[in-house]
Each structure stands twice: as C-alpha cells, then as structure tokens.
Motif scaffolding. Sequence first.
Motif, PDB file in Angstrom:
ATOM      1  N   GLU A 239       0.823  -1.211   0.000  1.00 53.29           N
ATOM      2  CA  GLU A 239       0.000   0.000   0.000  1.00 53.29           C
ATOM      3  C   GLU A 239       0.858   1.262   0.000  1.00 53.29           C
ATOM      4  N   LYS A 240       1.877   1.222   0.834  1.00 49.86           N
ATOM      5  CA  LYS A 240       2.801   2.357   0.903  1.00 49.86           C
ATOM      6  C   LYS A 240       3.528   2.526  -0.430  1.00 49.86           C
ATOM      7  N   LEU A 241       3.971   1.378  -0.965  1.00 53.19           N
ATOM      8  CA  LEU A 241       4.690   1.432  -2.243  1.00 53.19           C
ATOM      9  C   LEU A 241       3.792   2.058  -3.305  1.00 53.19           C
ATOM     10  N   LYS A 242       2.542   1.655  -3.287  1.00 52.04           N
ATOM     11  CA  LYS A 242       1.600   2.210  -4.256  1.00 52.04           C
ATOM     12  C   LYS A 242       1.468   3.727  -4.063  1.00 52.04           C
ATOM     13  N   ALA A 243       1.374   4.124  -2.816  1.00 50.15           N
ATOM     14  CA  ALA A 243       1.225   5.556  -2.535  1.00 50.15           C
ATOM     15  C   ALA A 243       2.445   6.338  -3.028  1.00 50.15           C
ATOM     16  N   ILE A 244       3.624   5.760  -2.789  1.00 52.52           N
ATOM     17  CA  ILE A 244       4.847   6.429  -3.264  1.00 52.52           C
ATOM     18  C   ILE A 244       4.844   6.493  -4.787  1.00 52.52           C
TER      19      ILE A 244
END
Lengths: 608, 608
Positions: free
Chosen positions: A382-387
């Motif tokens: 999820e974080k990777l996607k946000a980045i």
Amino acid sequence: MYRTHTCGELRIGQVNDVVSLAGWVQTVRKFGAITFVDLRDRYGITQLLFGEDLNGALDANPLGREFVLQIKGKVQERSSKNANIPTGEIEINVNDFVILNKSAVPPFTIQDDTDGGDDLRMKYRYLDLRRNAVKKNLELRYAVNRSARNYLHENNFMDIETPFLIKSTPEGARDFVVPSRMNPGQFYALPQSPQTFKQLLMVSGYDRYYQIVKCFRDEDLRADRQPEFTQIDCEMAFVEQEDILNMFEGLVKRVFKDVKNIDYTEQVERMTWEDAMWQFGNDKPDIRFGMNLSNLKSAFSNGGKITSTGELINGAGFGVFDNAETVLAIAAPGCAEYTRKQTDELTEWVKRPQIGMQGLVYIKCNADGTYKSSVDKFYSEEKLKAIADSAGAVAGDLVLILAGREERTRKAISDLRLEMGKRLGLRNADEYKLLWVMDFPLFEYAEEDNRWVARHHPFTSPKPDHIEVMINNNPLIENADKYLEHPYSNIKANAYDMVLNGNEIGGGSIRIYQRPLQEKMFAALGMTEEEALHKFGFLLGAFEYGAPPHGGIAFGFDRLCSILGGSESIRDFIAFPKNNSGRDVMLDAPSAIDDKQFDELQIKLNLK
Amino acid sequence: MYRTHTCGELRIGQVNDVVSLAGWVQTVRKFGAITFVDLRDRYGITQLLFGEDLNGALDANPLGREFVLQIKGKVQERSSKNANIPTGEIEINVNDFVILNKSAVPPFTIQDDTDGGDDLRMKYRYLDLRRNAVKKNLELRYAVNRSARNYLHENNFMDIETPFLIKSTPEGARDFVVPSRMNPGQFYALPQSPQTFKQLLMVSGYDRYYQIVKCFRDEDLRADRQPEFTQIDCEMAFVEQEDILNMFEGLVKRVFKDVKNIDYTEQVERMTWEDAMWQFGNDKPDIRFGMNLSNLKSAFSNGGKITSTGELINGAGFGVFDNAETVLAIAAPGCAEYTRKQTDELTEWVKRPQIGMQGLVYIKCNADGTYKSSVDKFYSEEKLKAIADSAGAVAGDLVLILAGREERTRKAISDLRLEMGKRLGLRNADEYKLLWVMDFPLFEYAEEDNRWVARHHPFTSPKPDHIEVMINNNPLIENADKYLEHPYSNIKANAYDMVLNGNEIGGGSIRIYQRPLQEKMFAALGMTEEEALHKFGFLLGAFEYGAPPHGGIAFGFDRLCSILGGSESIRDFIAFPKNNSGRDVMLDAPSAIDDKQFDELQIKLNLK
C-alpha cells in the motif's frame, strides 16, 4: 572567371552545353582508356569523363585527390545515373583541363566519416572545413545569423557596434586584458558582453538594439566552452518582461521556420525557476518528456515551497530515507520489467563519481497491479503504491528513488531523469521544445566571502514588488548559518532564460534604470561606493540623465547553432575553434612575443 | 509596453485615437494655464498639450529637459501646425502622465548644434548619441551594413566568423597582444585583419566569404584613426581581377542606391597607379574635377614614364626651374583675374610647413589672349603660352607651378590641386565619383633596412607576367643607391584600391596561392625560412593541399560611412569612439588592473 558553372548546378536540361568548371578532385577512377573524376566544390559534385584522347595528357599530368582542377567540356547524359546527388543525371565530357594546383596526400580523407582524429582535424582545420559535415554546420550557422538579422531588422532593431577595447571591471568571470602601449601601465579589457553599452544605448534613446558579437571570458575551459564566443545580443527600451518574452520567442520561432522549416506556432511554455527546480531538479529542464520529480521528503529549502513532509516514507524503519535530507522519485515509463541486471546497472550508474549517490531504490509497478521494490521489507504494498502514485507512475512503470543531501540528490535525480529519457527515446533530436524559465533568485549566497553575488549580473532588476525589500534592508549577512533567513534570499529577479530541449540558449532580464537602486545593488554585492564609481561611474552617471525602463536578452549563438544542427559540440559550429587549453593548434597560438613588443608595452614576464 | 505608438508615428488620420507615448522631454513651454511639451524618441517628436486640469499635477511634478515621460491622451488636430515635422499636424491632449525617470540638467543641450565641446561630448557620449545629428550617422551606418549584407548574400557570399584571439605576426603595423593565463608567458594577438583566415577559407572551398568585422592596429593615432575599426571583408575563389572589380563596384553601387538613392549606373573608371601619380600626384585622386598635372621636367623616376625632358622651361636662366628635380603645373579654371593679394596668399599657402614649398610661380592666361606671369623676365609670352597649353589652360585660367624635389613637389601640387578644387567649388559633397586605382608596385624600398617591404601585404600576387621576374631574381639589393635598377622595383602587384571622391575606401588584391611563390615573397621581405614557418607555417601548409586561385578586398567601413554621411570624421560614425590617445574618456579606459590580475597572468609592469 575560372568557371561558367558550379559543381552543383548542371542538370539534364543543360545537355550539350559547353561549360567550364573548377574544383577539387574528390575521386579518380580509371576504366581502361577512360577516366572518371568526381569534381567537388562548395555547391556539389559533378562527374567528369576524360576520354581516350586525353589519356596522354593525363599520363603526363596525373590527377590526385584534392588537386585543384579547371576543365572545359560538354554536358552529356550519364549512362549510369546516380539518384543520390542533384547532378547525378549528367556528366561532363572533358575536352580540356588545367591543373590549377596540386595537393599533397591529405592527412585524412575529405569525407563525412573522416579518418582523422580530433587533434589532426584541428591542426589541419582548413582541410577539415572541406568536409561536407563541417560545411553544413557553417552553412546552418550563417542561415541562423541571416534569419535572426532579418527578424530583428523587420522589428525595427538597429545593429550598433560596441567597442572591443574597454575597461576591466571583473565581476564574476575573468577579463582578458590588453596592455596599452600609448598609456603605459594601463590595460584595456575585452568585453565579456556588451551589457553596459547596450544599456547606454537605451539611455541614448536607440530603443531597439541588436548585435551578433564576439565576447570573451578568461575561464578554465570545460569541455564545451570557448574563450571567445558569439552572442546575439539584444536590448529594448520602454518594455516590460512580457514584451521581451513575446519579441524573442518570435525570434526563435522565426529561426526555426527559416532554418529548419518548423512551424512552431504554439505559445512557448513558461515556468518559474522554483517550479523548474521542484519538478525537474534543474533550472533548464528538458520538457520534451515528463517524468516529473516527486519530492518524498522536505522541499527544497531555497525554493521555500513545502509540499511533502515525508509522511509517505518516514518512520518505516528504513534509515536511508529516515536520515536523508531529501528523497526524490521519478517514474520511468514502461520499465517495470527491468531485470535485476538492468536495475543493478542503473544502481552502478548513479554510484559513479559524476553522480555520486550511495544507491538507488526502485519500485516496480507491475502490469497486474502489484508492486515490487528493493525496499519491500520496509514498506507495505500500500505504501509502495502511494509512493509510486506520488511520482505519477502507472502500471508498467519503474519508480526510481534517490536519497541524500539536497543539492546533490536533486542534481542526481535530474541527471537520472535525462539519462532515462535518452535511453527510452524520449529525447527526440527532431523535436524542439522551448521553455521560458523565469523569476530566478536575484542573489546567490557566496559562502567564502559571506556575501551576496548576482545570480545573473549586477544590472538585473528585482521583481517590481521586491524592490522595496531590497531598498529597505541592509544586505549585510550577520549570521552566515542563517543566510536563508535574510530578506535578500527571497528576492526574485526580473530575469528569464530561454531553454531549448534542456539547454539554456538565451538569458536576460529587465534592468535597473534608477541610480539609487543600482547603487544599492553594487553595495549589496560588497562594492564600496568608490569601487562602484571607479568601475561603473559612467553607467551611474548615465542614469542621472533620463534613463528609460529597459531590458534585453542575449542568445548563445554557438550553442543555438549546435542544437539546431543536432550536435552536442559547439566546436563543430565554429570555423576556427580553440581546444580545451585555449590554444589554436593550427596557428600555434598563443605564442611567445618578441623583446621589442615587451619593450614597447613596458611589461615583462613574471613566471612562477 | 509603455506606449501604443512612437513619437514619430501619429498623423492627422489618427485624430480622436486614445494613445500612450513614452520618450524624453525636449522642451516645455507654459502659456498661462496650459503647457506644451515636445516629447522625443528615436522616431521623432510629438507635441503634448497639458490642459488646465493637469496644472496641479504638473506643479507637484514639474517636468524638465530630458525627463523620461509616459503619457496617455487623445490625438487632436493642432491649431497651429508645424510643416517641418511629420507629426506637425497633430498633438496629444494629455489626460494622464507618469514621470518614469528624472534628469539632471545635461552638460550640453540635446540639439543639432550642441553647445558641448568635443571633450564634453565624448565624456557624456550617451547624451551626445541622443542628438539627431549623431543618430542619423548611426542610422546611416546601419543602412550601409544592411545593404552590403543583402548584396553579398544575394551573390552567394557567406558570413563566416574568424577568431579574435590569434597569433602575433607583426608585419607592418603593431599588434595588440593579450596575455594568456592558461599558457603563461604566451600571448594572443588581436587581428589586424582576417586576411590569412579568409584565405584559408578559400583553401577550404568556401568560395565566397564576407564579414563585417572589427580589426585592431596599435599605431600612433593620427587625427582620424581608431585603434579598433571595422572592415567589410570579402574574399572569392576561382576569380581573376576583373571578376573582383565587377563584383565589388556592384556592392558600392548597391549601397549608393539603398542608402542615398543614387543610381550609379556608369562603369567605374579605372586608372593605373602610375597614371594616378602622374596625372594627379596622388594614389587616390579626386576625379570629380580635372586640373590634371603637367610635368614640365623629368617624369617621376619611380613611375619610369618620361614625357617631358624640360625643353619648355630649361635654359631660360631661371635657376629655380633649371636646378629643380621636378617642375609641375596645374591650371586653375577661371582664376586669371586673381589679384596680387590672392596670388600672394596662395604663395604663402604653399610655403606653410605642411606643404613646404619655396615659392609659387603663376601664369595668368588673360581673356584677351595675352599671358602675364611672375617669371615674365625669364620666359617670352610664346614660352608662357606653351607652358600654359601643356597644363591644358584656356583663356581665363591661372596656371600654378611648383618646383623642387620630386616627392615633395608632387605631394605639394596634389595638395594645391585639392585646395583649389575646394575653393572653386569643384568638390561637390553631393557628387560621388568612384575610381579603381590598379597595378600598384608590389614592393616599396625600405631605406633603413635596405630591403623590400610589401606595399599592400605579403599575400598579394604580382601581375601574372611579373611572376617570373620575382621568382628568377635575388631580392638582395647590392647597391642601395641603385635600388631603382633592381628588377623588383618594377614588379607590379595584382592589387586594386577603390577610391571615392579622393578617399581610399577599399583595397585588395589577387593573392598568391602557390607555396613556392609565397616562400619567395617571405624571403623577399627579409624573412628567414624559419621565421616564415614560425609565423605563417599554417598558410604555407594549406597551400600544399590544393589552394585555388583567389582574391578579395576589404572596405574601410567607418570611412565609407563617413563619406556617405558627408563628414570628414569617422569618429562621428562610431557609437563609442576613442580619442587620439586611444582612450575611451567615457569609460576612462584603459586603466590600471589589480594585483590579482597581474598575478594570474604572470606578468608585471616594466615602466621606463
């Protein structure tokens, strides 16, 4: 006249005409009793046929490459035509020839792909200049010159020559100086630009000035700098920034049309310096492609614009990001499927000393919507996607992330962006994309002297609503560590650069035209009143007698030509360039001068 | 934009238009409650009317000469029109104004007849340049520049920039030199002309080159010389002298047409150097009028043409003529009735040190067919008539005769001819008369070194049929007294000067293009082989690789402009000229440089 026609002129319609040509022997091909010669001049190549009857004369006067030949003969249709050259349908049946001059065997062949190295080419520049590749460059240069002059003339600009022997007022770059024999102990300087003269011409009422003019800077030469270079130098009075931008994007569009037959009809994009630094990490962004920067941590301190405080990356336990001053990401389109070998290679690329990063973090945005990263263990998908989202990545893209000290990281991500753009074919040499970068900082901080230096030059005006800040504050920096808090660090200049495909091709500004503001500027740069008067008294004086509002621009003519010619090197667009030590190896200059010259100039050497 | 129109633009057709103008206050005239202001810019002058409603604002912000003013208002018809200026039918009824900048009281008024002396004008050149007289000169200069470029462009010439930082090879004039910081102990030179570069461009095949370019000579400055000056520099390959003469008289005729609207359709006259010296005593004769010289004694030894052996004057017992090396006469038309006072004044004129003659002999050719002379007692009326006839005098003319050493007398009679031409109104400033002077001597004898020097420059070719004489003879002058008998003294150059109204405006030559002949030339000028290679090795090298026949010309651009502008002074046609000591008094240049500069350049002063 040694010829009736040039070697690029004759066509099938002239068959049976009796002509004379003169030029250089490009090739000699003997087939039994007949000989074919390609004769070359500035305009092209024409095939000559020497029949059997000239065999004896040719044997007595054999032709070689680069011989200068004059011939007479009759135009005839070729049996085997050459569709690649405009004269390819005809040849000249020679009935008389004169060798005007012989040639030794040239040290390299006069062909597009020469076998001469750079040193040899420079030493024999007069032969190098014969090559079609170099000739095309100089022709393009002349075409740009002509086009610019025509546009400026039609817009009421006047070419006014300014002097070359002027006064040494080193500000920024070093002057070349010239000892004066008539005024012993005194020196002229060669102009770094006609800046103050064109401003005086505005004070004199000339209103619209231009010059295509040599300028001189005695700087250590980087790969693509020359101690003498040419500017298209322009100035206008009674104008505001908007007028200048319109006038000079018109100039460049006209050059595009005249020289490249490109209709650049759209308005030239504009971007503030802050946005350029923020979005591209660079004050001369190549906007032929996107891959804008995402700032994952604090924004550039100097820009002052903060859009991220690091919530996407901080606190995940990844020390590299947690401890970095700056973390920047770009999304390389369609690179999600890079192999380990490829990402390793990119990592090595950013670790090279020229780039100087510690490492590279990537996130693969897979086609199936999953994310894969070199820092998987710290960041959830999820974080990777946000980045990745923050960098504008879509499925199939590869997000590349650098972290470190602000200035270096910004430069590194900018270099990486350009490199990826190149690798991905996004920097098309046939596409031209102009950009105005505006609102530069007026001052830069010079750490060594703890003072301000002019980012552009000392004659650039602040933005109208920053004039008060400049006038009403003491330029003195009391606390060097906190120079960013000094009001001067936020003053923006009424300055603009024109950027073409990631290269600065021109720059200018609205000038100061009021004596008190100009005096304040000199003081801000650490000049005493006395120094300012000594160096620029004539300009301050001129501002006393009715100076109009004015501004201008200077284009780097060598650079502009090289970009339009699709080359990285300005040297290929200069007839007689100097090498990186400032030497003309053909002339062997500079060189020693004789005692009489020292004596007359009343100087002597003082070698260390 | 600070204006919608210029101050030279508005006409009666624009009445009721609302406009804004910006410019300089030329005059302020108050008539009771209303104020008239003449507003000036580069394009003209427009009258402004400030009505009663602006009285208060004007009182609060009084206008002065040379203030920079921006106004808005409505165009209206003037009640009292001024037919002398194009805007004279209208005025602007001002409704709003802004003082963009104030002006101190200028040190001289900005008018055609300024009250500033030369020093003041130069110090405040930025104000001097505002005067209409000076502006017209710079406009003419730009018009000549533009016209020349257009002509050359249409004739396939290419503007190719040559370098400014070159090698010092002093031949004739002194070089300005530039110390090289990157090559300590070595110096660049500034070009005296792009001569060798344009020849290299011919070797490179560029065929037709031009440049309007600054050149530099470190010579003691005579009244009308500048250390930096501008040339229209041209070169062509595969041409003979005839081609060059035609091409470049075409250039000057085009400039006449474009700049002065003069149709100079006749062929330009041509004269050999010998004829010029023989008929006018001068190698740049003003042929707007006759008064050709009559040589009453031996002809010029250097010319070698003897048409008189003195039988008209020798042996009459008049020692002055008997003992003189040279006796020369001219006939001043219509001056037979000069009074004693007038002939005495002329005698004083030729005795001034600048002319340096011992006296003047005259013969009055009276209207009644009688002759009256200052040497009546030596010569019969019949003899006087014969002498007068030889000078082409008719009834009513005054024959003026000078005697003395050849060179001085020739110069004196030439000066006297020009002076009489001026006094008699025969040198009409509005008449333009071109002349080619050709076939100059290739060499001049330098007494101090007992050697030959190049009259033009070392790259000039001898006439084709003199090449053999040059090649086959040793240049060494064994007997200094008999240098005139050396074969080299009769070698003529393939050189030509273009003369306009008695001024040399251009000069050029067909060049040497064969290495052996060029080497012979260097040897003839006293250069050792080593020196020649050191200085001009690049050119000798270039001649090895197929140099084409070529030649060219350079026009003195400053001079050409000054003649077309009807002025004696080139300085008035240069935006920022230097004074006779080579100083720019506005900049105060040259000037001292600082220790850091000396240190970096590794030179020091060595003042005597």
